[in-house]
Design an enzyme around this catalytic site. Structure first.
Site, mmCIF file in Angstrom:
data_model
loop_
_atom_site.group_PDB
_atom_site.id
_atom_site.type_symbol
_atom_site.label_atom_id
_atom_site.label_comp_id
_atom_site.label_asym_id
_atom_site.label_seq_id
_atom_site.Cartn_x
_atom_site.Cartn_y
_atom_site.Cartn_z
ATOM 1 N N ALA A 38 -16.762 -2.317 3.736
ATOM 2 C CA ALA A 38 -15.800 -1.366 4.295
ATOM 3 C C ALA A 38 -14.510 -2.061 4.724
ATOM 4 O O ALA A 38 -14.548 -3.185 5.230
ATOM 5 C CB ALA A 38 -16.417 -0.625 5.468
ATOM 6 N N LYS A 82 0.863 -1.180 0.000
ATOM 7 C CA LYS A 82 0.000 0.000 0.000
ATOM 8 C C LYS A 82 0.895 1.223 0.000
ATOM 9 O O LYS A 82 1.953 1.230 0.642
ATOM 10 C CB LYS A 82 -0.859 0.024 1.268
ATOM 11 C CG LYS A 82 -2.098 0.842 1.128
ATOM 12 C CD LYS A 82 -3.174 0.005 0.456
ATOM 13 C CE LYS A 82 -4.451 0.763 0.248
ATOM 14 N NZ LYS A 82 -5.509 -0.116 -0.256
HETATM 15 P P1 NAI Z 1 -17.462 5.611 -2.113
HETATM 16 O O1 NAI Z 1 -16.594 6.737 -1.705
HETATM 17 O O2 NAI Z 1 -17.933 5.483 -3.526
HETATM 18 O O3 NAI Z 1 -18.795 5.608 -1.194
HETATM 19 C C1 NAI Z 1 -18.810 5.827 0.170
HETATM 20 C C2 NAI Z 1 -20.206 6.251 0.524
HETATM 21 O O4 NAI Z 1 -20.299 6.343 1.943
HETATM 22 C C3 NAI Z 1 -20.564 7.629 -0.056
HETATM 23 O O5 NAI Z 1 -21.864 7.601 -0.664
HETATM 24 C C4 NAI Z 1 -20.540 8.525 1.177
HETATM 25 O O6 NAI Z 1 -21.453 9.619 1.090
HETATM 26 C C5 NAI Z 1 -20.945 7.552 2.254
HETATM 27 N N1 NAI Z 1 -20.547 7.953 3.593
HETATM 28 C C6 NAI Z 1 -19.432 8.605 3.976
HETATM 29 N N2 NAI Z 1 -19.432 8.799 5.310
HETATM 30 C C7 NAI Z 1 -20.562 8.243 5.768
HETATM 31 C C8 NAI Z 1 -21.148 8.108 7.047
HETATM 32 N N3 NAI Z 1 -20.571 8.612 8.140
HETATM 33 N N4 NAI Z 1 -22.318 7.451 7.142
HETATM 34 C C9 NAI Z 1 -22.942 6.945 6.046
HETATM 35 N N5 NAI Z 1 -22.450 7.050 4.815
HETATM 36 C C10 NAI Z 1 -21.278 7.693 4.673
HETATM 37 O O7 NAI Z 1 -16.709 4.292 -1.643
HETATM 38 P P2 NAI Z 1 -16.882 2.822 -2.204
HETATM 39 O O8 NAI Z 1 -15.943 2.613 -3.330
HETATM 40 O O9 NAI Z 1 -18.330 2.523 -2.369
HETATM 41 O O10 NAI Z 1 -16.301 1.971 -0.981
HETATM 42 C C11 NAI Z 1 -17.079 1.787 0.196
HETATM 43 C C12 NAI Z 1 -16.237 1.090 1.260
HETATM 44 O O11 NAI Z 1 -15.761 -0.150 0.756
HETATM 45 C C13 NAI Z 1 -14.991 1.882 1.680
HETATM 46 O O12 NAI Z 1 -14.768 1.647 3.048
HETATM 47 C C14 NAI Z 1 -13.890 1.259 0.856
HETATM 48 O O13 NAI Z 1 -12.626 1.373 1.498
HETATM 49 C C15 NAI Z 1 -14.333 -0.195 0.823
HETATM 50 N N6 NAI Z 1 -13.832 -0.921 -0.323
HETATM 51 C C16 NAI Z 1 -14.094 -0.481 -1.589
HETATM 52 C C17 NAI Z 1 -13.616 -1.193 -2.679
HETATM 53 C C18 NAI Z 1 -13.928 -0.769 -4.072
HETATM 54 O O14 NAI Z 1 -13.733 -1.591 -4.999
HETATM 55 N N7 NAI Z 1 -14.416 0.438 -4.296
HETATM 56 C C19 NAI Z 1 -12.790 -2.409 -2.502
HETATM 57 C C20 NAI Z 1 -12.639 -2.831 -1.118
HETATM 58 C C21 NAI Z 1 -13.131 -2.079 -0.084
#
Ligand code: NAI
Length: 343
Positions: free
Chosen positions: A254, A78
């Protein structure tokens, strides 16, 4: 450094400084036992260097474990660029970082992460060929990650609740790239959805598209549901939230869901089944092709579906031995990395 609590015999730790921009970056290569170390580069305004270092050390180990359990020919790494992407990100800085990646001679392969878009990876790629734009022409990793989480939820509820998703209530916290795509699949499979996000346009859309019930993010883990799926941020499973959980299953995307190592035990003492984050959210990594191999969407989906087998192995061993699921997954990953080292 050797006494740092998150140092885990990492193969390499690089601290790089860009004299032109004044920005710093850290590249943590945890393991090369199974192949070149693949892991995202995160661009983030950490409160201090120590916080960035801790993140790089922890996340690089998680990448080793994720790649090992995903059966991928990669080690884990990372990188973090320490700064606010909104003000500090320039093409010159990304190209400088690309040169730092090139200096690792192929041991580090970098991919997108928080604060780094597929377009940014293309800029980094001007200086190094050791990058992966994960499924760039298919919307990036999120749809594959969501598919993997869906497969993982199905496997877990079949194993633990002896149930199909039809009629089950699932609380999804965070409706971003992964959470929203997960909701689409769960809705099609007949699940009832409870959703939360700090962005009301996302919750409004879920209400409209899936008939979801909207709750506040603070309530997401404590509503009555069969599954709690954290898809927003890490550290959500802590002493307080675990005592408030009503769902018998936690399974979501997450990263770093457990706030501390003890929280795994807290969940298992409450009889809550936790599908370890890096097992169930490995869809994006499983979809990624090894260097030099053409990306094949259907083959990627089959690899993502392998999450079911890995997860069932973990859940069965945990149930048979009374060991928390996360500890079982860690041991299995270390065993696979260890067998790679002996090859
Ligand atoms: P993203 O940034 O597209 O979406 C995150 C969502 O969570 C947003 O809609 C945001 O408004 C919302 N959010 C932020 N703070 C919040 C809170 N306090 N309460 C409720 N909602 C809140 O991220 P993505 O890509 O959907 O990833 C989601 C999770 O999955 C992250 O933790 C990421 O590290 C993890 N992840 C993502 C991967 C990927 O392929 N995108 C792969 C492995 C893990």
């Amino acid at each position: 450094m050797l006494k740092h609590p998150d140092y885990d015999e990492h193969e390499r730790l690089v601290y790089a400084h860009d004299p032109n921009s004044g920005q710093d970056a850290i590249i943590a290569v945890h393991s090369l036992a199974l192949g070149p170390a693949l892991g995202g580069v995160r661009f983030r305004a950490y409160p201090d260097v120590a916080a960035g270092l801790t993140d790089a050390l922890r996340l690089s180990r998680a990448m080793s474990y994720k790649n090992a359990l995903g059966g991928r020919p990669f080690g884990g790494a990372k990188a973090v660029i320490l700064g606010d992407p909104a003000s500090a990100k320039t093409d010159a800085l990304l190209e400088w970082f690309g040169r730092e990646v090139a200096r690792q001679g192929g041991d580090y392969i970098c991919a997108e992460d928080a604060g780094i878009s597929p377009e940014d990876i293309s800029v980094i790629a001007r200086k190094t060929r050791h990058v992966r734009n994960i499924a760039a022409d298919r919307g990036g990793p999120a749809p594959y990650t969501a598919y993997g989480v869906f497969i993982g939820i199905l496997a877990t509820v079949r194993q633990v609740l002896n149930s199909e998703p039809t009629g089950l209530t699932i609380s999804v916290q965070g409706l971003g790239g992964v959470g929203y795509a997960l909701c689409e699949r769960l809705h099609r499979a007949g699940a009832k959805l409870i959703v939360s996000d700090i962005d009301s346009t996302r919750t409004d859309a879920a209400e409209r598209d899936f008939g979801a019930r909207v709750v506040s993010s603070a309530d997401a883990h404590r509503v009555a549901a069969d599954v709690f799926a954290p898809c927003a941020f890490g550290g959500i499973l802590n002493e307080q939230s675990i005592s408030e959980l009503q769902a018998p299953v936690v399974a979501g995307a997450a990263n770093n869901q457990l706030a501390t190592a003890e929280d795994d035990l807290r969940l298992s003492r409450r009889g809550i089944t936790y599908s370890p984050d890096y097992v169930i959210n490995a869809g994006g990594i499983r979809a990624t092709e090894a260097p030099g191999i053409r990306f094949d969407h259907e083959a990627a989906l089959r690899r993502v579906e392998g999450i079911e087998e890995t997860l069932l192995e973990v859940l069965s061993a945990a149930a048979a031995t009374g060991t928390p699921t996360s500890a079982v997954a860690d041991a299995l990953a270390r065993q696979r990395i260890g067998s790679g080292q002996r090859r």
